[in-house]
Design an enzyme around this catalytic site. Structure first.
Site, PDB file in Angstrom:
ATOM      1  N   CYS A 106       1.019  -1.141   0.023  1.00 30.03           N
ATOM      2  CA  CYS A 106       0.008   0.014   0.051  1.00 30.03           C
ATOM      3  C   CYS A 106       0.999   1.301  -0.057  1.00 30.03           C
ATOM      4  O   CYS A 106       0.722   2.222  -0.577  1.00 30.03           O
ATOM      5  CB  CYS A 106      -0.725   0.023   1.255  1.00 30.03           C
ATOM      6  SG  CYS A 106      -1.776  -1.434   1.664  1.00 30.03           S
TER       7      CYS A 106
ATOM      8  N   HIS B  19       0.974   4.861  -1.799  1.00 35.01           N
ATOM      9  CA  HIS B  19       0.545   5.985  -1.096  1.00 35.01           C
ATOM     10  C   HIS B  19       1.200   6.600  -0.033  1.00 35.01           C
ATOM     11  O   HIS B  19       0.925   7.806   0.512  1.00 35.01           O
ATOM     12  CB  HIS B  19      -0.742   5.598  -0.513  1.00 35.01           C
ATOM     13  CG  HIS B  19      -1.744   4.821  -1.538  1.00 35.01           C
ATOM     14  ND1 HIS B  19      -2.608   5.991  -2.282  1.00 35.01           N
ATOM     15  CD2 HIS B  19      -2.196   3.644  -1.857  1.00 35.01           C
ATOM     16  CE1 HIS B  19      -3.167   5.278  -3.374  1.00 35.01           C
ATOM     17  NE2 HIS B  19      -3.284   3.828  -3.114  1.00 35.01           N
TER      18      HIS B  19
ATOM     19  N   ARG C   2     -12.376  -0.436  -1.997  1.00 28.51           N
ATOM     20  CA  ARG C   2     -10.910   0.239  -1.911  1.00 28.51           C
ATOM     21  C   ARG C   2      -9.750  -0.712  -1.844  1.00 28.51           C
ATOM     22  O   ARG C   2      -8.870  -0.748  -2.703  1.00 28.51           O
ATOM     23  CB  ARG C   2     -10.812   1.236  -1.313  1.00 28.51           C
ATOM     24  CG  ARG C   2      -9.710   2.462  -1.864  1.00 28.51           C
ATOM     25  CD  ARG C   2     -10.210   3.074  -3.044  1.00 28.51           C
ATOM     26  NE  ARG C   2      -8.875   3.579  -3.687  1.00 28.51           N
ATOM     27  CZ  ARG C   2      -8.127   3.149  -4.148  1.00 28.51           C
ATOM     28  NH1 ARG C   2      -8.150   1.887  -4.390  1.00 28.51           N
ATOM     29  NH2 ARG C   2      -7.038   3.877  -4.752  1.00 28.51           N
TER      30      ARG C   2
ATOM     31  N   CYS D 164      -7.419  -2.356  -4.986  1.00 28.95           N
ATOM     32  CA  CYS D 164      -5.963  -2.009  -4.688  1.00 28.95           C
ATOM     33  C   CYS D 164      -5.305  -3.424  -4.721  1.00 28.95           C
ATOM     34  O   CYS D 164      -4.195  -3.566  -5.408  1.00 28.95           O
ATOM     35  CB  CYS D 164      -5.626  -1.253  -3.568  1.00 28.95           C
ATOM     36  SG  CYS D 164      -5.239   0.433  -3.713  1.00 28.95           S
TER      37      CYS D 164
END
Lengths: 103, 163, 102, 287
Positions: free
Chosen positions: D201, D205, D244, D248
């Site tokens: 992740c 991000h 989400r 992802c």
């Protein structure tokens, strides 16, 4: 059941600003679904705004207008409390109508 | 991905029924779509929406050509955040405006939307359009029987992992 | 001329033979079992890759169609992918800490 | 096939590099200190993006790019989540067959409480998300649960988020070793590389917010859940936090976990906690 049409109409002096959002798939007829079959075209063709017995705005749309279409315009000659009538028809004969108070 | 319109999948079915009722039941009321559409110049411009090229679409819609004008202000993003929803708007300082139309040159069918501007309505409109790829967007304003245009390029890139 | 033609045919058949006939259903089953075991291990580590799942499905599909060469190739690919995902999950057990904002 | 194999090799190579980078660092069994983690997490973003107002991080990619921000602000004049929001409001007010309502299941009748979710349930010993609590409420009242990823669930959470807009995220970690373990597990999940693309992740991000990956601008991890649920133009519809996470994962070629699995609940706990103090901005709109 809730209307497919959301409207905000605000009068500021002689000018009324109108924003509308309509719930509609606006399918182009060019997109395939999960099974690989074409989703048939399904789109609003005409959207009309009337105030005090007169058309104040008429939209003619094709399939290139986005899903859940949005439009904004302004017109003169209305005041707070007047009714604004909005109606649409699509290529499959569907339609909806609503009336909003200008605020 | 589902193609229903959110939490009320039955709405459209209901609306279709309501539509036919409306056409039969309300035909005698002044606001009905039927009589208004009878006027030749007030009809849905079906042919224009079927034209592939921008030039053909303009010809089918207006029967004449447009000239660029700096009095037509077209606002669109440089890079569309998503080709499916591109905010596009136009304003103009021209007088006697009767219609405003949007063309997306690279779309399968160039004409996207055409708006009638009656007397008393401000000549300006904002809407959201689909764009298949990077393209010129053309706005045409019909004023005093003549056509004026503005063009802007919008870059469209397709989605991936983001947001 | 004739001779070279013959040679060519012979050559072609020797090349074609092993791939056309050597792979059997049993070979495929062994390859698939190995791939499936690795893939299960990866899933147990909560690190299954989508590409492993598709390669396994491709192997089954080819085998159903009797194409055991392709089935074996896909199963071997699935096994390699699953092993890579196991390797990834194993190294990440500690490696993630290097990414951490502190 | 060839392309696939080279991808496989590429990701293996990347994994090796990651391993090599990680190796020299001796990682001690650190004490879990969520407050220090949250402070470091926020400072990282505040320093990386000194021109972004703190409360603006919750607007995702729009906080990172002026042109996109302008398109978003135009959209916000009549946002695309409007229909979901209205539907959620109506659903929230409609009683179940047994006459009870969602309001009966939540503190303060469910209004203005979004910022307290997810919370750690000390009885259950697990993280409870808003989506989970909503389905539990339904089941406790004899109703079938909703899909965790979209449609009704997104409408309900859209409405609940809307009633909490502007309230600072306020996630508590109770004095319970299981709560600390859940936080730590969420953190581990957030930073762990997975899938054939070998992304965590954080790869997108933390390391690259504001940059483009293919066409889109990556959102910063800080405050990313404050905007949930979101209307994504790419989805042509609404999606929840679960959706989400699932998308992802798939995008990095990892098989997604089931929505509301322990890992997803824990990573939501971690990400929400480190965004404490930043306002709820949901429902959001994203490209």
């Amino acid at each position: 059941m809730a209307s497919s049409i959301r409207v905000r109409a605000n009068a500021n002096g002689d000018i009324t600003e109108v924003q509308a959002l309509i719930q509609h798939p606006m399918d182009t007829g060019l997109v395939k679904d999960a099974k690989g079959e074409l989703i048939p075209a399904h789109f609003i063709q005409e959207l009309k705004f009337e105030c005090n017995g007169k058309d104040v705005f008429v939209a003619n749309w094709g399939t290139a207008v986005s899903k859940d279409p949005y439009v904004k315009f302004s017109f003169k000659g209305a005041k707070k409390g007047d009714d604004l009538k909005i109606s649409w028809t699509d290529n499959k004969g569907g339609s909806d109508t609503t009336t909003a108070k200008i605020s | 991905m589902t193609t229903t319109t959110g939490p009320h999948p039955t709405r459209r079915l209901i609306l279709q029924g309501a539509a036919s009722v409306a056409l039969i039941g309300l035909g005698n009321l002044p606001f009905a779509a039927g009589p208004a559409r009878a006027a030749a110049n007030d009809k849905y411009p079906e042919e224009a929406f079927k034209q592939k090229s921008e030039a053909d679409a303009i010809k089918a819609l207006y029967g004449k050509t447009a000239e660029p004008s700096d009095k037509v202000k077209l606002d669109a993003p440089e890079i569309a955040e998503n080709g499916g929803v591109v905010p596009v708007s136009v304003t103009t300082t021209l007088d006697k405006v009767t219609s405003i139309s949007f063309f997306v040159a690279e779309n399968p069918f160039a004409l996207a939307a055409s708006y009638k501007i009656p007397d008393g309505t401000i000549p300006g409109v904002a809407n959201r359009l689909k764009m298949a790829k990077t393209t010129n967007v053309v706005a045409i304003v019909e004023a005093d029987g003549k056509l004026f245009s503005a063009t802007k390029e919008v870059k469209v890139t397709v989605g991936g992992c983001g947001g | 001329m004739k001779r070279s033609c013959l040679l060519a045919i012979l050559f072609a058949s020797t090349v074609a033979l092993p791939s056309a006939h050597a792979a059997t259903e049993a070979d495929y089953k062994a390859a698939y079992a190995a791939a499936e075991a690795a893939s299960k291990e990866a899933a147990g580590m909560r690190n299954q890759w989508t590409v492993t799942v598709s390669a396994l499905a491709a192997a089954r599909k080819a085998a159903d169609g009797g194409d055991f060469d392709r089935a074996i190739a896909a199963a071997k690919e699935a096994e390699a992918l699953a092993k890579a995902s196991i390797f990834q999950a194993t190294t990440e057990k500690e490696a993630w800490k290097a990414m951490e904002i502190r | 096939m060839k392309a696939r194999l080279s991808l496989l090799l590429g990701s293996l190579g990347a994994a090796l590099v990651a391993f090599a980078l990680a190796a020299p660092r001796v990682v001690a069994a650190d004490k879990v200190d969520p407050a220090a983690d949250a402070k470091a997490f926020q400072n990282f973003f505040f320093q990386k993006f000194p021109n972004v107002k703190h409360e603006d991080f919750v607007n995702g990619p729009y906080s990172m790019n002026e042109d996109m921000k302008r398109q978003w602000q135009e959209k916000e004049e009549f946002p695309p989540y409007e229909f979901a929001l209205d539907a959620g409001k109506e659903m929230f007010a409609t009683p179940f067959k047994n006459g009870k309502t969602y309001a009966d299941c939540f503190p303060n009748g469910g209004i203005g409480i979004r910022q307290n979710y997810p919370y750690f349930d000390t009885k259950e010993g697990k993280v409870v998300t808003l989506e989970l609590a909503l389905n539990r409420c339904r089941e406790a009242n004899g109703e079938a649960p909703y899909s965790y990823v979209k449609d009704e669930m997104a409408s309900l959470t859209a409405y609940m988020a809307f009633t909490s807009r502007g309230k600072p995220m306020d996630i508590k970690i109770p004095d319970d070793p299981r709560a600390l373990a859940a936080f730590e597990n969420g953190k581990r999940y957030f930073y762990t590389r997975r899938g054939q693309m070998n992304f965590s992740c954080a790869s997108c991000h933390v390391q690259s917010p504001g940059e483009r990956i293919r066409a889109e601008i990556l959102a910063p991890a800080l405050g990313i859940l404050n905007a949930m649920p979101i209307y994504r133009s790419e989805w042509s519809g609404m999606g929840t936090t679960s959706r989400r996470f699932v998308t992802c994962n798939s995008q990095t070629r990892a098989v997604p976990l089931e929505p509301q699995s322990d890992e997803y609940r824990d990573v939501e706990y971690f990400l929400s906690y480190v965004a404490n103090g930043l306002p709820i901005s949901g429902p959001g709109a994203r490209p």
